[in-house]
Design a protein around this motif. Sequence first.
Motif, PDB file in Angstrom:
ATOM      1  N   GLU A  88       0.480  -1.827   0.219  1.00 50.19           N
ATOM      2  CA  GLU A  88      -0.005   0.009  -0.254  1.00 50.19           C
ATOM      3  C   GLU A  88       0.542   1.451   0.210  1.00 50.19           C
ATOM      4  O   GLU A  88       0.809   1.982  -0.547  1.00 50.19           O
ATOM      5  N   ASN A  91       1.965   1.799  -3.639  1.00 47.10           N
ATOM      6  CA  ASN A  91       1.126   2.155  -4.223  1.00 47.10           C
ATOM      7  C   ASN A  91       0.889   3.508  -3.948  1.00 47.10           C
ATOM      8  O   ASN A  91       0.709   4.401  -5.343  1.00 47.10           O
ATOM      9  N   ALA A  92       1.188   4.262  -3.056  1.00 46.01           N
ATOM     10  CA  ALA A  92       0.906   5.391  -2.723  1.00 46.01           C
ATOM     11  C   ALA A  92       1.512   6.338  -3.242  1.00 46.01           C
ATOM     12  O   ALA A  92       1.521   7.641  -3.694  1.00 46.01           O
ATOM     13  N   ALA A 189      -4.934   5.365  -9.080  1.00 46.58           N
ATOM     14  CA  ALA A 189      -5.318   5.172  -7.838  1.00 46.58           C
ATOM     15  C   ALA A 189      -6.831   4.336  -8.027  1.00 46.58           C
ATOM     16  O   ALA A 189      -6.919   3.405  -7.149  1.00 46.58           O
ATOM     17  N   LEU A 194      -5.055   0.470  -1.867  1.00 43.76           N
ATOM     18  CA  LEU A 194      -4.932   1.912  -0.863  1.00 43.76           C
ATOM     19  C   LEU A 194      -5.021   1.237   0.012  1.00 43.76           C
ATOM     20  O   LEU A 194      -5.942   0.435   0.501  1.00 43.76           O
ATOM     21  N   SER A 201      -5.500   7.342   3.124  1.00 43.24           N
ATOM     22  CA  SER A 201      -4.244   7.217   1.659  1.00 43.24           C
ATOM     23  C   SER A 201      -4.107   8.342   1.146  1.00 43.24           C
ATOM     24  O   SER A 201      -3.176   8.357   0.468  1.00 43.24           O
ATOM     25  N   GLN A 205       0.004   9.387  -0.323  1.00 43.42           N
ATOM     26  CA  GLN A 205       0.056   9.486  -2.013  1.00 43.42           C
ATOM     27  C   GLN A 205       0.394  11.214  -1.677  1.00 43.42           C
ATOM     28  O   GLN A 205       1.152  11.535  -2.748  1.00 43.42           O
TER      29      GLN A 205
END
Length: 312
Positions: A88, A91-92, A189, A194, A201, A205
């Motif tokens: 996560e 990905n963020a 996204a 996330l 989240s 980001q």
Amino acid sequence: MPPRLPRFARAVPFDILMRIRPPRSHGGRVALALTVVYLAWGSSYLAVHVALESFPPLLLSGLRNVIAGIGLFFLATRRTFVWPTAAEIRNAGIVGTMLICFSSGMLAFGMRSVGTGTAAVMVATVPLFATIISAIAGRPIAKGEWVAVGLGLLGIFILNHGDTSNSSTSGTIVILGAALFWAVGAHLASQLALPADLFLSTALQIGLGGAISTLIALAGGERVGSLGFGSVFAFVYLMFVATMAAYVAYGFLIRHTSPIVASSCMYVNPIVAVALGAVTLGERVTGATYVSTGVILASVALSFWFDRRRAA
């Protein structure tokens, strides 16, 4: 148990923010989120224009987002906090790099030679880029949707043709690149895993994206110039309103409304930005601006109409 915060994070402003309660009804929350996004991001073009008097573009984007990300992280720890997984966080960071480092940074860079209203109109092409990305990802696109894309490109041509600034062409290309990266980031996204908590989240980001942007800016030699009251006020406004509040509101819309509703800010923002630029900065609104604005907004509205028909 959530981690214990340092003393400054337990100061009064955070306690005040945590006591603010949104409307209880779903419709009320959606209306509040839309209002925040429309006004905050519509006015952010003017704020960026003023902040650029003291801050270089990439450093402006990086600093305001990394500080806002830290603030949102502390707010997230005051809620029901669950540490994110490594995937996560990764990905963020990817999404944040697209939205903050590339999109926001390029937008600020392009606005050094492009007016606030013009920049906002060009950013309205984000849904059109999203249509192209969807086609590449395998979603069938109707002929009418390609007509909408063509209208958007025609509007950009008219807008650029009516801009008499010396650097308008380069600024236009950079801002179009910013719109493209925003569309890519928004697509990722919706595809990547996330953190479930909206505050956490969003904090990851914008915080990670802002940190990467700041490091690149410092490595490239960007430094803050002499600070004036106007540029400092604009920076603080961008950090609290256009970043912390607006990104949380946008994240809520992405999660709880249709893409049409969430993306509506892209064609409302130009109206706010053009009005503020004309009133406060005395930016000239030419006939080409009116025509290109109408063509671009028509193209975006047409793409939304086809998207709604597909959903039905």
